[in-house]
Design an enzyme around this catalytic site. Sequence first.
Site, PDB file in Angstrom:
ATOM      1  N   ALA A 245       0.844  -1.198   0.000  1.00 16.97           N
ATOM      2  CA  ALA A 245       0.000   0.000   0.000  1.00 16.97           C
ATOM      3  C   ALA A 245       0.874   1.241   0.000  1.00 16.97           C
ATOM      4  O   ALA A 245       1.909   1.281   0.671  1.00 16.97           O
ATOM      5  CB  ALA A 245      -0.914   0.024   1.213  1.00 16.97           C
ATOM      6  N   ASP A 246       0.445   2.235  -0.757  1.00 19.24           N
ATOM      7  CA  ASP A 246       1.095   3.537  -0.695  1.00 19.24           C
ATOM      8  C   ASP A 246       0.384   4.458   0.282  1.00 19.24           C
ATOM      9  O   ASP A 246       0.999   5.352   0.850  1.00 19.24           O
ATOM     10  CB  ASP A 246       1.149   4.160  -2.090  1.00 19.24           C
ATOM     11  CG  ASP A 246       2.217   3.512  -2.945  1.00 19.24           C
ATOM     12  OD1 ASP A 246       3.296   4.103  -3.078  1.00 19.24           O
ATOM     13  OD2 ASP A 246       1.997   2.399  -3.454  1.00 19.24           O
ATOM     14  N   ARG A 247      -0.910   4.228   0.456  1.00 22.63           N
ATOM     15  CA  ARG A 247      -1.658   4.996   1.463  1.00 22.63           C
ATOM     16  C   ARG A 247      -2.926   4.231   1.816  1.00 22.63           C
ATOM     17  O   ARG A 247      -3.611   3.714   0.940  1.00 22.63           O
ATOM     18  CB  ARG A 247      -1.997   6.391   0.947  1.00 22.63           C
ATOM     19  CG  ARG A 247      -2.644   7.284   1.997  1.00 22.63           C
ATOM     20  CD  ARG A 247      -2.839   8.712   1.499  1.00 22.63           C
ATOM     21  NE  ARG A 247      -1.585   9.383   1.238  1.00 22.63           N
ATOM     22  CZ  ARG A 247      -1.410  10.701   1.296  1.00 22.63           C
ATOM     23  NH1 ARG A 247      -2.419  11.482   1.637  1.00 22.63           N
ATOM     24  NH2 ARG A 247      -0.237  11.237   1.019  1.00 22.63           N
ATOM     25  N   ALA A 255      -4.871   2.823  -1.422  1.00 20.30           N
ATOM     26  CA  ALA A 255      -4.235   3.175  -2.691  1.00 20.30           C
ATOM     27  C   ALA A 255      -2.983   2.330  -2.862  1.00 20.30           C
ATOM     28  O   ALA A 255      -2.125   2.296  -1.982  1.00 20.30           O
ATOM     29  CB  ALA A 255      -3.878   4.653  -2.723  1.00 20.30           C
TER      30      ALA A 255
END
Length: 360
Positions: A245-247, A255
């Site tokens: 995950a990036d966020r 995301a």
Amino acid sequence: MSLKAIKYSNGKLEILDQLLLPAQSKYIDVKGVEDGWKAINKMQVRGAPAIAIVGCLSLAVEIFGEKFDTKQTFKQEVEGKLNYLVSARPTAVNMKLAAEDLISLANALAQDESISVDTMKERFLKAIEDMLDKDIADNMAIGKNGADIILSHIPNGGSVRILTHCNTGSLATAGYGTALGVIRKLHEMNRLEHVYCTETRPYNQGARLTAYELVHDKLPATLILDNMVASLFKSRRVAAVVVGADRVAANGDTANKIGTYQIGVVAKYHDVPFYVAAPFTSIDLKIPSGDRIVIEERPDREMTHVGEHRIAAPGIACWNPAFDVTTADLITGIITEKGVFKPAELKEKVEQIISTNQKL
């Protein structure tokens, strides 16, 4: 031994240029913040944890040999450069949070009348350098937590097949990895039957980077095309999907690399558990849901060309978002170094952990 993508010692930083993999393994010098910004923006380094570490270490390199007249001058310089580094790839929250933490530290040190500017700089540098060791320790905890939750659903000590997307290993972190760290832990426990990795178009992080790590570590693995996931689930027993995950938003929306959302949809249809593995710092309670996450869009050329060779018809329009958002209803659990959380309980659990830490 897993790959080492980030090398730092005494104000010198080298990173493995991931644009050249798998054809060439070449380390490049990062001599300061501008080099760090370019390496992040050009994706010579990628993966939310690695972006934060390389960004902050590039600042450490820049200030390592620099003299500062006052604590206020030091504070202003590092604050401006940290904010600049955040702009390199804004979707990944880890760099933003690391910048906020370091700016808060600089403010606190600047207000401490008992220390000199040299001591302030020394403590600031140590805080950055400690990020490397902490990230590896956190990743190993993520790996254990993820392996345990997956195996808790597997009877009689059986082995598992796992699907992963993009790259979440030593090349995306300080070492070991997040989602790939879970896979590594399963392998260490002799419970990994096979791992499938997607190619991850258009930048091919799965084919270039994850496959490279899997071969390097001699894990049983097969590369598949992005559009083969549904067929894989239909024809072979896959125990779980594990992605990075990036966020992660407060409601559990996540995301991650473009293509993750469609894997989540297909996994739901085929009753395959879908896990997100990410450091606690990837959870952003300031973002209530995924529709508030800013999605970076990349240049058309990444879609239309492979290397120097054009593969798309000249004149065709392109849409090239780097990320998509997998909605919380598709996610079985979010694996962090602090535990595994269901999306519905994420906000409450995270707030409890933050509150407890603040009281310590």
